[in-house]
Design a protein around this motif. Sequence first.
Motif, PDB file in Angstrom:
ATOM      1  N   ARG A   1      -9.289  -1.872   3.861  1.00 52.01           N
ATOM      2  CA  ARG A   1      -9.289  -3.334   3.451  1.00 52.01           C
ATOM      3  C   ARG A   1      -9.471  -4.167   4.683  1.00 52.01           C
TER       4      ARG A   1
ATOM      5  N   LYS B   1     -14.218  -8.141  -0.422  1.00 50.33           N
ATOM      6  CA  LYS B   1     -14.077  -7.019   0.335  1.00 50.33           C
ATOM      7  C   LYS B   1     -15.420  -6.951   1.584  1.00 50.33           C
TER       8      LYS B   1
ATOM      9  N   SER C   1       0.835  -1.403  -0.033  1.00 52.03           N
ATOM     10  CA  SER C   1      -0.051  -0.052  -0.013  1.00 52.03           C
ATOM     11  C   SER C   1       0.876   1.139  -0.058  1.00 52.03           C
TER      12      SER C   1
ATOM     13  N   GLU D   1      -7.787  -7.858   5.309  1.00 52.10           N
ATOM     14  CA  GLU D   1      -6.199  -8.022   4.933  1.00 52.10           C
ATOM     15  C   GLU D   1      -5.519  -8.337   6.224  1.00 52.10           C
TER      16      GLU D   1
ATOM     17  N   LYS E   1      -4.530  -9.639   0.261  1.00 51.91           N
ATOM     18  CA  LYS E   1      -5.604  -9.030  -0.149  1.00 51.91           C
ATOM     19  C   LYS E   1      -6.541 -10.468  -0.408  1.00 51.91           C
TER      20      LYS E   1
END
Length: 491
Positions: free
Chosen positions: A66, A19, A7, A69, A15
Motif C-alpha cells: 500500500r 494504487k 491490516s 497509505e 486507503k
Amino acid sequence: MHDSEKSDSGIVVTKPTNKAGRPVAEPVEPRPGTKGNADQQSTHRAQSRARVTQALGRVRQAARQRKKEKFTALLHHISVDTLRTAFYALKRKAAPGVDGMTWQDYEADLELRIEDLHGRVHRGAYRPQPSRRAYIDKADGKQRPLAIAALEDKIVQGATVMVLNAIYEGDFVGFSYGFRPGRGPHDALDALSTAIKTRKVNWILDADIRNFFGAVSQDWLVRFVEHRIGDKRIIRLIQKWLRAGILEDGVVTVDDRGTGQGSVVSPILANIYLHYCFDLWVERWRRQEALGDMIVVRYADDLVVGFEHEGDARRFLDAMHDRLGEFALSLHPDKTRLIEFGRFAANDRKLRGLGKPETFAFLGFTFICGRSRRGNFQLQRKTRRDRMRRKLGDIKAELLRRMHQPIPEQGKWLRQVVAGHFAYYAVPTNSRALSAFRHYVTDLWRRTLRRRCQKDGFTWERMTKLVAHWLPPPRILHPWPDDRFDVRHPR
C-alpha cells in the motif's frame, strides 16, 4: 474519499483510491549486540530481535503493498523488545550527552530502565533532553557541529528509526544510498563508477547543498513525514526531538531549522526530506525534461548528477536552484561545479585546444579521467589529498601521545589504523596512494621512535623490518566497480 481498514499486522491504514507501482525494499538487518557472558541473556536478546524483526516485517510488507497509505497505529511497535534492540545497536564507547550516562552505566540496570522508558513513551510522559553541542574537524580545516543526544533519547530514536525504515525503505528511490539498511558508501561509489563507464555521460554536476543538516525546515519536514505517518504520537515524538534544542556553553538554543546532525534519527529524517524535495523531482525531471541520458547518485546530502548534453546540465542546474529554494535549501556556490567529464572528455577537450578534464570528489575519492595501459578510457579513483593529510595529522598526534609505549603496543595500534584505512580506500586504481599512505605512516613512526631514543638506532633498514612485521602491505581489497555492481544488480 478515503476508506479505513485494519491490516493483518494490526496497523490501521488509510486507503486511497489509487494504487501505487512496484516497490523496491531493502532488508533491515539490526546490528548484533555485545557478547554476553550468560547464555540466558544472549538467548533473551536473540528472541527479542526475532520478535522485533517479525513485527517490523509485517509493517514492511504492508508498506510495500500500500504505497500511498498512511500508517495510523505505529506506537505499539516501539515496544520493550524494540527499545532493547535499539540499545544494543548503540556504540559502546560513544560520547555521553547532557545526562552524562554511558552505555555501560545504563546496561547495569537495563531491564528496569527499559520498562520505565517504555512506560513513559506510551503515557506521553517522555521528555527528550537538549542535545550537547560538539564539533569535529573537517578535511578543509573547518569544524562540523554535531548534536550528541542523551542516552535514553538515542534509544527511543533508534527504536523509531527501525519502524520508519520498515515503511520508507519501500518508498526511497534506487539512487539514494546514504544511511540505508544494506547500503553503504561503496555501493554509491560502484553505482557512480559503473554509470560513468557504461552510460552516455559527458558532463558531471558536482553539487553541494549548503549546511543541509542545519538548514532543513522543520515545518516542511513534518509535512513530508505526514505523507506516510498518520500516527500523531510518532509525529509528536519527532517534533519533541526537533524542538529539544542544543546545549552549548550553558545555554539551550531552540531553532525552527535543522535536524541535529549526529543524532540517531537525523539520517532518516534527512533522507525523507530529500526524498520529497529532491529525489522524486529528479526522477520526474529525468523522464520529462532531459533530452539525453542522465544519471543520479546521492549519498545523504552529497550528490552527483551526470548528463549526456551540456544543455540539459545547465537547465537542470537552474531548475535545481529554484527547486531547493522552495524548501529552504540552497547550493553552495563555491562547491557546486559543472565540469566536462567522461569517456570522450579528454579527446573532445584536446580537439578544442583545452587541457585535461577536471576532476571531482565524492565520498573521500577524487575521480579522474585516466587511461589504461592499453590506452583506453579508465575511470580512476584516488584518495583525496586533504583526507589523507588529515588522517596522517591525526596519526602523528596520537603517536606523540603513545611515544613511550612499548613498540608492540604501538605496532598493534598502527596495524589497526592502516588496516582500517585500506578497508575503505583499497580500490582498483588507488595502489599508489595506498603505498604512499603506508610510507608516510612508517616515516611518522620512525620519527617518533627516534625522538624517544638518544642513540637514534632507528634507521630505514631497521624500520623496514619493523613495518613488515606490524603493518599490512598495500594491496587492492575491493573488486572493480562494475563487477560488484553487476553481482548486486543483475541485469
